[in-house]
Write a protein that holds these residues in place. Structure first.
Motif, PDB file in Angstrom:
ATOM      1  N   THR A   1      22.556 -43.229  -1.325  1.00 49.35           N
ATOM      2  CA  THR A   1      21.269 -42.193  -1.348  1.00 49.35           C
ATOM      3  C   THR A   1      20.871 -41.982   0.205  1.00 49.35           C
ATOM      4  N   LEU A   2      20.778 -42.967   0.988  1.00 49.53           N
ATOM      5  CA  LEU A   2      20.356 -42.679   2.388  1.00 49.53           C
ATOM      6  C   LEU A   2      21.472 -42.049   3.077  1.00 49.53           C
ATOM      7  N   ARG A   3      22.629 -42.329   2.973  1.00 52.69           N
ATOM      8  CA  ARG A   3      23.835 -41.485   3.827  1.00 52.69           C
ATOM      9  C   ARG A   3      24.091 -40.565   3.160  1.00 52.69           C
ATOM     10  N   TYR A   4      24.139 -40.302   1.878  1.00 61.82           N
ATOM     11  CA  TYR A   4      24.758 -38.921   1.475  1.00 61.82           C
ATOM     12  C   TYR A   4      23.810 -38.042   0.755  1.00 61.82           C
ATOM     13  N   GLY A   5      22.591 -38.502   0.569  1.00 63.65           N
ATOM     14  CA  GLY A   5      21.674 -37.683  -0.417  1.00 63.65           C
ATOM     15  C   GLY A   5      20.854 -36.908   0.441  1.00 63.65           C
ATOM     16  N   THR A   6      20.207 -35.849  -0.373  1.00 62.64           N
ATOM     17  CA  THR A   6      19.382 -34.766   0.356  1.00 62.64           C
ATOM     18  C   THR A   6      18.014 -35.387   0.563  1.00 62.64           C
ATOM     19  N   VAL A   7      17.177 -34.751   1.473  1.00 61.96           N
ATOM     20  CA  VAL A   7      15.696 -35.200   1.510  1.00 61.96           C
ATOM     21  C   VAL A   7      14.952 -35.611   0.070  1.00 61.96           C
ATOM     22  N   GLY A   8      15.345 -34.711  -0.739  1.00 62.23           N
ATOM     23  CA  GLY A   8      14.745 -34.971  -2.283  1.00 62.23           C
ATOM     24  C   GLY A   8      15.211 -36.017  -2.700  1.00 62.23           C
ATOM     25  N   ASP A   9      16.570 -36.559  -2.559  1.00 58.76           N
ATOM     26  CA  ASP A   9      17.054 -37.779  -3.289  1.00 58.76           C
ATOM     27  C   ASP A   9      16.361 -38.912  -2.477  1.00 58.76           C
ATOM     28  N   ILE A  10      16.343 -38.604  -1.318  1.00 54.13           N
ATOM     29  CA  ILE A  10      15.391 -39.816  -0.501  1.00 54.13           C
ATOM     30  C   ILE A  10      14.111 -40.265  -0.885  1.00 54.13           C
ATOM     31  N   ALA A  11      13.300 -38.989  -1.328  1.00 52.26           N
ATOM     32  CA  ALA A  11      12.138 -38.977  -1.631  1.00 52.26           C
ATOM     33  C   ALA A  11      12.023 -39.661  -3.222  1.00 52.26           C
TER      34      ALA A  11
END
Length: 107
Positions: free
Chosen positions: A44-54
């Motif tokens: 999630t940190l590497r491939y996710g969007t800002v929304g995914d990280i939130a």
């Protein structure tokens, strides 16, 4: 709209469809939020969007995310993505032991 946490049902903790593509190493029905915490956090940190990280930050305490990031390195980051996650997202200012273990080499 507000990001939805990864925990959708109280009895069955599942990963929402919005990030299933980030965890391609396992069948979505087999992902366990506790057992697969390292791959969920790193991917999630590497491939996710800002929304995914939130969403990730709503699912796991920031201390847990930082601990997994610093103690269970995954060799999936570019130098720029590693530095962004380390410094900006997790606010880690000190150098980590063996930072090269995080950087994916294409040479």
């Amino acid at each position: 709209s507000e990001p939805k946490p990864f925990i959708i049902q109280a009895m069955k903790q599942s990963v929402p469809s919005s990030i299933q593509g980030l965890i391609w190493s396992k069948n979505n029905d087999m992902i366990d939020l506790e057992k697969d915490k390292s791959v969920i956090i790193h991917h999630t940190l590497r491939y996710g969007t800002v929304g995914d990280i939130a969403c990730l930050l709503q699912t796991y305490p920031k201390d847990t995310i930082t601990s997994v990031f610093t103690t269970q390195p995954m060799t999936i980051y570019s130098p720029s993505s590693f530095n962004f996650i380390k410094r900006t997202v997790l606010n880690i200012t000190q150098e980590l032991p063996n930072e090269k273990r995080y950087i994916q080499s294409f040479s």
